[in-house]
Every structure is written in structure tokens, then in C-alpha cells.
Design an enzyme around this catalytic site. Structure first.
Site, PDB file in Angstrom:
ATOM      1  N   GLY A  11     -12.064  49.980  33.947  1.00  0.00           N
ATOM      2  CA  GLY A  11     -11.648  48.725  34.554  1.00  0.00           C
ATOM      3  C   GLY A  11     -10.411  48.872  35.404  1.00  0.00           C
ATOM      4  O   GLY A  11      -9.473  48.080  35.305  1.00  0.00           O
ATOM      5  N   SER A  13      -9.983  48.924  38.870  1.00  0.00           N
ATOM      6  CA  SER A  13     -10.088  48.605  40.294  1.00  0.00           C
ATOM      7  C   SER A  13      -8.917  47.764  40.789  1.00  0.00           C
ATOM      8  O   SER A  13      -8.606  47.758  41.979  1.00  0.00           O
ATOM      9  CB  SER A  13     -11.402  47.873  40.584  1.00  0.00           C
ATOM     10  OG  SER A  13     -11.454  46.642  39.871  1.00  0.00           O
ATOM     11  N   ARG A  14      -8.249  47.033  39.870  1.00  0.00           N
ATOM     12  CA  ARG A  14      -7.162  46.142  40.280  1.00  0.00           C
ATOM     13  C   ARG A  14      -6.374  45.711  39.051  1.00  0.00           C
ATOM     14  O   ARG A  14      -6.661  46.149  37.943  1.00  0.00           O
ATOM     15  CB  ARG A  14      -7.707  44.910  41.003  1.00  0.00           C
ATOM     16  CG  ARG A  14      -8.693  44.092  40.172  1.00  0.00           C
ATOM     17  CD  ARG A  14      -9.419  43.058  41.019  1.00  0.00           C
ATOM     18  NE  ARG A  14     -10.443  42.340  40.254  1.00  0.00           N
ATOM     19  CZ  ARG A  14     -10.232  41.212  39.582  1.00  0.00           C
ATOM     20  NH1 ARG A  14      -9.023  40.662  39.589  1.00  0.00           N
ATOM     21  NH2 ARG A  14     -11.208  40.621  38.922  1.00  0.00           N
ATOM     22  N   ASN A  87      -9.385  49.748  29.382  1.00  0.00           N
ATOM     23  CA  ASN A  87      -8.823  48.535  29.965  1.00  0.00           C
ATOM     24  C   ASN A  87      -9.892  47.539  30.413  1.00  0.00           C
ATOM     25  O   ASN A  87      -9.593  46.368  30.623  1.00  0.00           O
ATOM     26  CB  ASN A  87      -7.933  48.908  31.163  1.00  0.00           C
ATOM     27  CG  ASN A  87      -7.377  47.702  31.863  1.00  0.00           C
ATOM     28  OD1 ASN A  87      -6.520  46.999  31.337  1.00  0.00           O
ATOM     29  ND2 ASN A  87      -7.869  47.433  33.069  1.00  0.00           N
ATOM     30  N   TYR A 152     -13.653  35.838  23.340  1.00  0.00           N
ATOM     31  CA  TYR A 152     -12.604  36.782  23.740  1.00  0.00           C
ATOM     32  C   TYR A 152     -11.731  37.167  22.553  1.00  0.00           C
ATOM     33  O   TYR A 152     -11.432  38.351  22.346  1.00  0.00           O
ATOM     34  CB  TYR A 152     -11.754  36.141  24.840  1.00  0.00           C
ATOM     35  CG  TYR A 152     -10.718  37.050  25.447  1.00  0.00           C
ATOM     36  CD1 TYR A 152     -11.080  38.045  26.351  1.00  0.00           C
ATOM     37  CD2 TYR A 152      -9.366  36.900  25.136  1.00  0.00           C
ATOM     38  CE1 TYR A 152     -10.124  38.871  26.928  1.00  0.00           C
ATOM     39  CE2 TYR A 152      -8.400  37.721  25.715  1.00  0.00           C
ATOM     40  CZ  TYR A 152      -8.786  38.702  26.602  1.00  0.00           C
ATOM     41  OH  TYR A 152      -7.849  39.525  27.165  1.00  0.00           O
ATOM     42  N   ALA A 154     -12.519  37.123  19.384  1.00  0.00           N
ATOM     43  CA  ALA A 154     -13.295  37.968  18.470  1.00  0.00           C
ATOM     44  C   ALA A 154     -13.386  39.397  18.989  1.00  0.00           C
ATOM     45  O   ALA A 154     -13.241  40.364  18.231  1.00  0.00           O
ATOM     46  CB  ALA A 154     -14.699  37.380  18.292  1.00  0.00           C
ATOM     47  N   LYS A 156     -11.305  40.977  21.037  1.00  0.00           N
ATOM     48  CA  LYS A 156     -10.020  41.661  21.028  1.00  0.00           C
ATOM     49  C   LYS A 156      -9.514  41.917  19.611  1.00  0.00           C
ATOM     50  O   LYS A 156      -8.811  42.912  19.367  1.00  0.00           O
ATOM     51  CB  LYS A 156      -8.995  40.858  21.832  1.00  0.00           C
ATOM     52  CG  LYS A 156      -9.302  40.799  23.329  1.00  0.00           C
ATOM     53  CD  LYS A 156      -9.370  42.194  23.952  1.00  0.00           C
ATOM     54  CE  LYS A 156      -9.491  42.157  25.460  1.00  0.00           C
ATOM     55  NZ  LYS A 156      -9.493  43.504  26.068  1.00  0.00           N
TER      56      LYS A 156
END
Length: 244
Positions: A11, A13-14, A87, A152, A154, A156
Site C-alpha cells: 500500500g 502508492s501515497r 501498510n 475496520y 475488527a 485492526k
């Protein structure tokens, strides 16, 4: 500090992932970038301006075979993987009663299963190397929960459990595994929030400001440069978790 070492960032790219790539390149690491669609030439040029090599692997880490391709290409290109930073992550926010099965499954699949997939594949390599650092991106939401983010939270929280189990399994070979739990960080996503939401958010942060992507990069560099911290969750949140 990391001259000649290889850092794989999913992840990337930015946002946080892009800044992680830039900061590790600045310290001399060769960078393997990953995204589901594309990596901008601007980011690649910025990384290579530090006289390091970069390699791009387009793929979706929630898919077991594509996660394997990422690790395999990194190893084939550079002969080693010193640091893996998980990430990649998504959100599909809505209240629990409105959340569809697909929304729940997609977030858990990318955020948690994607992290498992890359760890599964890199662990075999790191065990042979007898060295390696794994850093997983969790979130303070995985520790305190948040309305509208059940999926989200759950995913994380699951990343935290995965981190601790991985740390225990791989420690005997000198491999560390830790998690970073960011709070609200200045990114494209937070830039789009309304002023009212920003004010509400800041009221829950003791330091009264959003974090910067460099705050996350500083923490990742610290974790990647030590060998006696493992199984830990580092909150980078301006104190937000204290008000959870």
C-alpha cells in the site's frame, strides 16, 4: 543506516505508505513498492533521487498468490528482504446496522488477511536468513473502537493479535514483529473531512493536532533499527487512545 537493505512496503502508492518509502530510501534502503493499481513516476523518481534502487510490484495482497508474488519478486530482485511493512488498508465506514456482509468481508480481507498473507510468505524467507523485521500498521481504532467502523476496528484489532502471535513464533530466529497504531494523520483522507468533523476529532486528541506521515515514518525507522523490541503496539496518536 539501511544502506544495501531491502524494504518491502504494501500500500505504498501515497499517504503513509509513500512517505515510508521516501524515508527509508533517504536512509539508503532499496525499496519494493506495492499497490493494487499503479505507482506514480513522481514517487519513483523521488525515491531514486536518494541513489537507491526501487522495484514496483502491482498486486492485491488480500490474494494469497499475489502476496507471494510480491515477496518472491522482492527476493529475486535484491536477494534478501530485511524489512516488511504491512501498510495496505481500506475503510468502508457505516453504522453496524447498515453494514453489508460484503463491506465487512472486504475490509477484513484487505487489512487483516492481506497482512497474514505477506507475513506467511516472508516468514519462510526470514527464517532462512535468520534475521528480519516485520512492522504491521494497526490503528488506535483497533484498540478503542469507533461508531461506524466495526469492520475496520475488527480488522485492526486482529492485526494486533496477529502481530503478537507472529512475534512469539519468530523470535527464536532473531525476527521481530511489532505494530504501529496511528491516530488521525494528515493525509488525503483527512483533508477531505469537514471542519466540524475535524473540530470534533481534535477535541479527543490531547495534543490538539493531527499527526503527520513523518511521525509514522519516524516510528517505523526506529522499530526497524532495533533488535530487542518485539510483540509491541506503538501508539502514534497525540494521546488519543488515553481518551478512548
Amino acid at each position: 543506516m539501511f544502506k544495501g537493505k531491502t524494504v518491502v512496503i504494501t500500500g505504498s502508492s501515497r499517504g503513509i505508505g509513500g512517505q515510508l518509502a521516501i524515508r527509508f530510501a533517504k536512509e539508503g534502503a532499496n525499496i519494493v513498492l506495492n499497490a493494487r493499481k499503479e505507482i506514480s513516476q513522481e514517487l519513483i523518481k523521488k525515491i531514486e533521487s536518494y541513489q537507491v534502487e526501487t522495484h514496483v510490484v502491482i498486486g492485491d495482497v488480500q490474494k494469497f498468490d499475489e502476496a507471494k508474488k510480491l515477496i518472491d519478486e522482492a527476493h529475486n530482485r535484491f536477494g534478501r528482504v530485511d524489512v516488511l511493512i504491512n501498510n495496505a488498508g481500506i475503510t468502508r465506514d457505516t453504522l453496524l446496522m447498515r453494514m453489508t456482509e460484503e463491506m465487512f468481508d472486504e475490509v477484513v480481507s484487505v487489512n487483516l488477511k492481506g497482512t497474514f498473507n505477506t507475513i506467511h510468505h516472508v516468514s519462510k524467507l526470514m527464517l532462512k536468513q535468520r534475521f528480519g523485521t516485520i512492522i504491521n500498521m494497526s490503528s488506535v481504532i483497533g484498540e478503542i473502537g469507533n461508531p461506524g467502523q466495526a469492520n475496520y476496528a475488527a480488522s485492526k484489532a486482529g492485526v494486533i493479535g496477529l502481530t503478537k502471535s507472529t512475534a512469539k513464533e519468530l523470535a527464536a530466529r532473531g525476527i521481530t514483529c511489532n505494530a504501529i497504531a496511528p491516530g488521525f494523520i494528515e493525509t488525503d483522507m483527512t483533508d477531505s473531512l469537514s471542519e466540524k468533523i475535524k473540530e470534533t476529532t481534535l477535541s479527543h486528541i490531547p495534543l490538539k493536532r493531527l499527526g503527520k506521515t513523518d511521525d509514522i515514518a519516524d516510528t517505523a525507522l526506529f522499530l526497524a533499527n532495533q533488535s530487542y523490541i518485539t510483540g509491541q503496539v506503538i501508539n502514534v496518536d497525540g494521546g488519543m487512545v488515553m481518551n478512548g
